[in-house]
Write a protein that holds these residues in place. Sequence first.
Motif, PDB file in Angstrom:
ATOM      1  N   ARG A  74      35.895  38.231  39.422  1.00 16.51           N
ATOM      2  CA  ARG A  74      34.764  38.437  38.739  1.00 16.51           C
ATOM      3  C   ARG A  74      33.907  36.950  38.521  1.00 16.51           C
ATOM      4  O   ARG A  74      32.937  36.720  39.027  1.00 16.51           O
ATOM      5  N   SER A 152      38.043  42.556  43.300  1.00 17.25           N
ATOM      6  CA  SER A 152      37.276  42.628  42.359  1.00 17.25           C
ATOM      7  C   SER A 152      35.813  41.704  42.499  1.00 17.25           C
ATOM      8  O   SER A 152      34.863  42.120  41.948  1.00 17.25           O
ATOM      9  N   ASN A 153      36.013  40.598  43.454  1.00 20.71           N
ATOM     10  CA  ASN A 153      34.847  39.909  43.751  1.00 20.71           C
ATOM     11  C   ASN A 153      33.911  40.873  44.463  1.00 20.71           C
ATOM     12  O   ASN A 153      32.709  40.690  44.386  1.00 20.71           O
ATOM     13  N   ALA A 156      32.155  43.607  42.221  1.00 27.06           N
ATOM     14  CA  ALA A 156      31.182  42.796  41.308  1.00 27.06           C
ATOM     15  C   ALA A 156      29.912  42.460  41.982  1.00 27.06           C
ATOM     16  O   ALA A 156      28.837  42.516  41.558  1.00 27.06           O
TER      17      ALA A 156
END
Length: 161
Positions: A74, A152-153, A156
């Motif tokens: 994130r 998660s990157n 996001a």
Amino acid sequence: MRGRRLTWTLAGLTLAVLLAAAPGALRDAWERGGIYLFSAEVLEDLPRRLTGPGRFRFVFQPLVAILLGVRAGRADARTGRPPFILAVLAHPQHRRQMLAETARALANIVLVGVLLDAVSQWLILGVAHPGAAIVVGPVLIGLPYAVARALSNRLARLRGR
């Protein structure tokens, strides 16, 4: 400063345990005619290690690594950096920084993983094999961390669109 002291303490303890395990592992290698890490017995012993003392670490350590990976992923998305695995493999301008951050974030948990693996081998198998502990500990942490950080990157970034 305090975090560094903890890391050095864990590193010293882990090194001491691995050095203490070396004579037994060398004797075992001599008797077996090969190194445990490169034998079929590693796979044969895996079910015993998954059900013996310390089995909770096979859940706890990857879970902690995933949580750390999500937090880092994130942060990568907020700063506009590419997903972790892609950055390490294809973006040399980000590689050094991301690997350094990863080493700082995971140093203690990797050391604990190696230490716990060596101790659990000794409890379950009667001998600790340093090579196997050095491989299993980081794999339980590194792979889930890298995947969680990259995913998660991506998530996001998709959410931010």
